[in-house]
Design a protein around this motif. Sequence first.
Motif, PDB file in Angstrom:
ATOM      1  N   THR A 121       0.828  -1.209   0.000  1.00  0.00           N
ATOM      2  CA  THR A 121       0.000   0.000   0.000  1.00  0.00           C
ATOM      3  C   THR A 121       0.862   1.258   0.000  1.00  0.00           C
ATOM      4  O   THR A 121       0.582   2.222  -0.734  1.00  0.00           O
ATOM      5  CB  THR A 121      -0.952   0.001   1.206  1.00  0.00           C
ATOM      6  N   VAL A 136      -7.982   1.143  -2.225  1.00  0.00           N
ATOM      7  CA  VAL A 136      -7.119   0.147  -1.599  1.00  0.00           C
ATOM      8  C   VAL A 136      -8.024  -0.937  -1.031  1.00  0.00           C
ATOM      9  O   VAL A 136      -8.870  -0.664  -0.175  1.00  0.00           O
ATOM     10  CB  VAL A 136      -6.263   0.755  -0.470  1.00  0.00           C
ATOM     11  N   THR A 138      -8.474  -4.601   0.874  1.00  0.00           N
ATOM     12  CA  THR A 138      -7.829  -5.554   1.772  1.00  0.00           C
ATOM     13  C   THR A 138      -8.697  -6.803   1.867  1.00  0.00           C
ATOM     14  O   THR A 138      -9.846  -6.730   2.307  1.00  0.00           O
ATOM     15  CB  THR A 138      -7.658  -4.947   3.179  1.00  0.00           C
ATOM     16  N   ALA A 165      -7.193  -1.662   7.596  1.00  0.00           N
ATOM     17  CA  ALA A 165      -8.122  -1.094   6.620  1.00  0.00           C
ATOM     18  C   ALA A 165      -9.001  -0.017   7.258  1.00  0.00           C
ATOM     19  O   ALA A 165      -9.262   1.037   6.644  1.00  0.00           O
ATOM     20  CB  ALA A 165      -8.989  -2.200   6.018  1.00  0.00           C
ATOM     21  N   ARG A 169      -8.922   3.933   6.293  1.00  0.00           N
ATOM     22  CA  ARG A 169     -10.145   4.611   5.866  1.00  0.00           C
ATOM     23  C   ARG A 169     -10.330   5.913   6.647  1.00  0.00           C
ATOM     24  O   ARG A 169     -10.684   6.951   6.074  1.00  0.00           O
ATOM     25  CB  ARG A 169     -11.352   3.695   6.069  1.00  0.00           C
ATOM     26  N   THR A 181     -11.352   2.908   0.421  1.00  0.00           N
ATOM     27  CA  THR A 181     -10.856   1.633   0.948  1.00  0.00           C
ATOM     28  C   THR A 181     -12.012   0.643   0.997  1.00  0.00           C
ATOM     29  O   THR A 181     -13.180   1.033   1.142  1.00  0.00           O
ATOM     30  CB  THR A 181     -10.258   1.766   2.360  1.00  0.00           C
ATOM     31  N   GLU A 226     -17.408  -0.094   1.549  1.00  0.00           N
ATOM     32  CA  GLU A 226     -16.276   0.020   2.468  1.00  0.00           C
ATOM     33  C   GLU A 226     -16.012  -1.276   3.221  1.00  0.00           C
ATOM     34  O   GLU A 226     -14.901  -1.483   3.739  1.00  0.00           O
ATOM     35  CB  GLU A 226     -16.521   1.163   3.450  1.00  0.00           C
TER      36      GLU A 226
END
Length: 272
Positions: A121, A136, A138, A165, A169, A181, A226
């Motif tokens: 990341t 991003v 996860t 994560a 966020r 995220t 999210e």
Amino acid sequence: MTRGTDLHGARMLVTGGGSGIGRLMALEAARRGATVVIWDRDAAAASEVVGELHALGADAISARVDVTDRAAVDAAAAAAGAIDIVVNNAGVVSGAPLLEASDEAIERTFQVNTLALYWVTRAFLPGMLARDRGAVVTIASAAGLVGVARQTDYAASKWAAVGFAESLRAELRIAGSSVRTLVACPYYIDTGMFEGVRSRFPRLLPILRPEDVARRVIDGIERGREQIVMPPLVRVVPVVRALPARGFDAVVDLFGINRAMEGFRGREGASR
């Protein structure tokens, strides 16, 4: 309305993309118009996936990358160029009780499942922030929401992934960034990584089809989700945590969660 990330024309990186849901997410993203970059320790497997992507008419490249090696990640990131969507998918599991897990296996679990999130990341996030777009992703686990017997290393690494994560966020939100995220917390997936695991109540807690998980994640990227938790029953975990510890344990045991790993065999080289 939450704004998602359009896959059409985007460049998406998938770690551990040579097999399992990594491969399936790459294929699904390619069908939606993404250019895909595959990272995997198995160069041959990554190359095969690139061949499948090319057959779909998609642009794709691959690289052999050990995501636990910071220098290798930085070098591969420089070669990959700008990435709009980072999918942190690479994962491993030992499946051994605490006293039977080797030191090396425990360390490897945290290196792949947790620390690699930071190296990958951090390699791409500055560019995403500069362009003020992207996501991003996860790939965590339901084990990141509830500790499970024979998973002291795996569950702990996934709790860390969920925390990573959530904290990222918060950082992005406070900074006013448009970078999104998404954290996915699926129950066991039928990819071979958890070969031998059984569910006591398969209608309520099914072993998930990898195609379904991959599609849900790609949908989630485009819709600006999210968090994805699968199956829906896993969402009651925070509610059950309101019980005293013995009551919580009783509910978890009722669903057979702490015995699910008793038949675990795994598969050499298997990944998510």
